[in-house]
Write an enzyme that holds these catalytic residues in place. Sequence first.
Site, PDB file in Angstrom:
ATOM      1  N   THR A 120      50.684  64.184  38.813  1.00  0.00           N
ATOM      2  CA  THR A 120      51.895  64.889  38.388  1.00  0.00           C
ATOM      3  C   THR A 120      51.549  66.446  38.208  1.00  0.00           C
ATOM      4  O   THR A 120      50.656  66.520  37.154  1.00  0.00           O
ATOM      5  CB  THR A 120      52.451  64.016  37.039  1.00  0.00           C
ATOM      6  OG1 THR A 120      52.768  62.900  37.326  1.00  0.00           O
ATOM      7  CG2 THR A 120      53.711  65.064  36.705  1.00  0.00           C
ATOM      8  N   ALA A 255      65.967  51.885  21.262  1.00  0.00           N
ATOM      9  CA  ALA A 255      65.643  52.721  20.212  1.00  0.00           C
ATOM     10  C   ALA A 255      64.331  52.231  19.429  1.00  0.00           C
ATOM     11  O   ALA A 255      64.133  50.669  19.341  1.00  0.00           O
ATOM     12  CB  ALA A 255      66.820  52.774  19.184  1.00  0.00           C
ATOM     13  N   CYS A 263      51.773  59.698  30.106  1.00  0.00           N
ATOM     14  CA  CYS A 263      52.474  60.487  31.020  1.00  0.00           C
ATOM     15  C   CYS A 263      53.700  61.224  30.186  1.00  0.00           C
ATOM     16  O   CYS A 263      53.929  62.438  30.302  1.00  0.00           O
ATOM     17  CB  CYS A 263      53.005  59.680  31.880  1.00  0.00           C
ATOM     18  SG  CYS A 263      51.814  58.965  32.557  1.00  0.00           S
ATOM     19  N   ARG A 333      46.931  56.040  24.230  1.00  0.00           N
ATOM     20  CA  ARG A 333      46.983  57.584  24.437  1.00  0.00           C
ATOM     21  C   ARG A 333      48.361  57.991  23.956  1.00  0.00           C
ATOM     22  O   ARG A 333      49.509  57.614  23.961  1.00  0.00           O
ATOM     23  CB  ARG A 333      47.009  57.915  25.836  1.00  0.00           C
ATOM     24  CG  ARG A 333      45.600  58.155  26.432  1.00  0.00           C
ATOM     25  CD  ARG A 333      45.501  58.534  27.886  1.00  0.00           C
ATOM     26  NE  ARG A 333      46.100  57.389  28.641  1.00  0.00           N
ATOM     27  CZ  ARG A 333      46.558  57.593  30.039  1.00  0.00           C
ATOM     28  NH1 ARG A 333      46.066  58.772  30.651  1.00  0.00           N
ATOM     29  NH2 ARG A 333      47.042  56.807  30.739  1.00  0.00           N
TER      30      ARG A 333
HETATM   31  C1  UGA Z   1      55.933  56.371  32.892  1.00  0.00           C
HETATM   32  C2  UGA Z   1      57.131  56.313  33.905  1.00  0.00           C
HETATM   33  O1  UGA Z   1      57.973  55.274  33.477  1.00  0.00           O
HETATM   34  C3  UGA Z   1      56.476  55.917  35.110  1.00  0.00           C
HETATM   35  O2  UGA Z   1      57.583  55.863  36.081  1.00  0.00           O
HETATM   36  C4  UGA Z   1      55.683  56.887  35.578  1.00  0.00           C
HETATM   37  O3  UGA Z   1      55.206  56.862  37.013  1.00  0.00           O
HETATM   38  C5  UGA Z   1      54.543  57.297  34.384  1.00  0.00           C
HETATM   39  O4  UGA Z   1      55.197  57.387  33.256  1.00  0.00           O
HETATM   40  C6  UGA Z   1      53.515  58.307  35.010  1.00  0.00           C
HETATM   41  O5  UGA Z   1      54.195  59.378  34.788  1.00  0.00           O
HETATM   42  O6  UGA Z   1      52.289  57.760  35.390  1.00  0.00           O
HETATM   43  P1  UGA Z   1      54.465  54.717  31.594  1.00  0.00           P
HETATM   44  O7  UGA Z   1      53.819  55.921  30.720  1.00  0.00           O
HETATM   45  O8  UGA Z   1      53.930  53.639  32.060  1.00  0.00           O
HETATM   46  O9  UGA Z   1      55.375  55.242  32.618  1.00  0.00           O
HETATM   47  O10 UGA Z   1      55.294  54.045  30.491  1.00  0.00           O
HETATM   48  P2  UGA Z   1      57.119  53.866  30.310  1.00  0.00           P
HETATM   49  O11 UGA Z   1      57.394  52.208  30.505  1.00  0.00           O
HETATM   50  O12 UGA Z   1      57.770  54.614  30.992  1.00  0.00           O
HETATM   51  O13 UGA Z   1      57.189  53.735  28.734  1.00  0.00           O
HETATM   52  C7  UGA Z   1      56.979  54.974  27.942  1.00  0.00           C
HETATM   53  C8  UGA Z   1      57.152  54.969  26.578  1.00  0.00           C
HETATM   54  O14 UGA Z   1      58.363  54.979  26.224  1.00  0.00           O
HETATM   55  C9  UGA Z   1      56.326  53.860  26.031  1.00  0.00           C
HETATM   56  O15 UGA Z   1      55.777  54.233  24.652  1.00  0.00           O
HETATM   57  C10 UGA Z   1      57.606  52.630  25.776  1.00  0.00           C
HETATM   58  O16 UGA Z   1      57.453  51.984  24.426  1.00  0.00           O
HETATM   59  C11 UGA Z   1      58.669  53.805  25.328  1.00  0.00           C
HETATM   60  N1  UGA Z   1      60.103  53.063  25.401  1.00  0.00           N
HETATM   61  C12 UGA Z   1      60.451  52.811  26.736  1.00  0.00           C
HETATM   62  C13 UGA Z   1      61.033  53.296  24.697  1.00  0.00           C
HETATM   63  O17 UGA Z   1      60.678  53.586  23.440  1.00  0.00           O
HETATM   64  N2  UGA Z   1      62.167  52.767  24.731  1.00  0.00           N
HETATM   65  C14 UGA Z   1      62.796  52.434  25.987  1.00  0.00           C
HETATM   66  O18 UGA Z   1      63.850  51.878  25.966  1.00  0.00           O
HETATM   67  C15 UGA Z   1      61.725  52.375  27.045  1.00  0.00           C
END
Ligand code: UGA
Length: 435
Positions: A120, A255, A263, A333
Amino acid sequence: MRISVIGCGYLGAVHAASMAKLGHEVVAVDVDPVKIERLAAGEAPFFEPGLPETLAEALASGRIRFTTDMAEVAGSTVHFLAVGTPQGPTGAADMRYVDAAVASLTPYLTAGAFVVGKSTVPVGTAARLAAEVSAAVPGATLVWNPEFLREGFAVQDTVSPDRFVYGVPDGDAGQRAVAALDEVYAQALAAGTPRLVVDLATAELVKISANAFLATKISFINAMAEIAEVAGADVTALADAIGYDDRIGRKFLNAGLGFGGGCLPKDIRAFQARADELGVGRSLGFLAEVDAINLRRRAHVATLAGELLGGSVAGRRVAVLGLAFKPNSDDVRDSPALDIAARLVELGATVLAYDPAANHTAARVRPEVETVDSAAEALRDADLVLVLTEWAEFRELDPRVVADLVAAPVVLDGRNCLDRDAWTAAGFTVRGMGR
Ligand code: UGA
């Protein structure tokens, strides 16, 4: 196809193993000899469901090798760049690993080879690197093919993603790059995965804007949680109700403590920094608010914990369940959970934390947070229970068993993941987020 993957972090290790599983000949390179040794021995350097099996399969097939020697990439047709772009001191992405990877790869490129960026990066990076590559090796072409994998689902997202995005230059070189990537991803394409061919800048922007959108969605619902809390409403019911509108959708409307990980937080800051450089900082001004809402969640949990303990956490025993930034990961992280645990320690609480996978990674960066080997150990004699990562193990805890372990039946559900009725029936005072 002969493929090289440069960088064996989250993205690269999964990509390399998955490409070998798909039948390609892969050489995977990293500058870290320890990482390479572990991968070559079939050991996944981080917790990722499905990766150990994919790696074992790839190694057994003889189609993958891991090395620290860049010279071994010579002869590959496609070279994937999968190195990290961490946050630099100003918020902008630190490009030194990408730049170093391209510089050390260039001597081994031949005419007709493709350098395929997956990291990215700030928009404009691909055009700059493309010029460098073709100046150094006429006939070699750089393209951008962003990765959208989620931790916890990384193998599945790599082998069968939602879509492929190819950012390619105009003309013959671009067409040849499309044909090469089509060969790499033949299996998923045959299964009907959509594939979009765009220019370099659009490909870079697709990735970062997708992450900015996801972060915004989470902060939107967390802003609603702030309002619901003072208005006496329930943000979970609100998310369910608005989520039924197809245009909104229920996903990423949970929430809680907000987003963390390697990321989303750094990407929204890097995106803002790049927009500022391009003179369009105002277009992304809202991302500063997205970030601020997100960080407020962590402070809010620390405040709520104090309230639930009658004014202060100092000297009180707090069980912290969950340290990883999300379940099915050992990644801490920018983890909201670990951040909150450390804040409570700083405020004088006696914290005993347990995470099914992230105890060891947490101990490395936050040694002041004491970890234990089971939920029961963390819960014993606790004055307050905090659920900070929604692992299935915690969602499935029997509140009646927990009630017998703790000193006081008070739980703060930081991810709104517990069955409130069952916990209340077991005698707990249950505090959620925004409800
Ligand atoms: C994120 C993106 O979802 C991927 O599509 C992307 O490829 C990746 O970053 C990247 O750039 O490499 P990731 O970091 O694995 O993926 O995690 P997510 O599933 O997006 O969750 C991120 C954060 O949001 C977590 O801390 C999760 O707990 C939080 N979250 C997620 C919430 O607080 N509420 C939600 O409804 C969903």
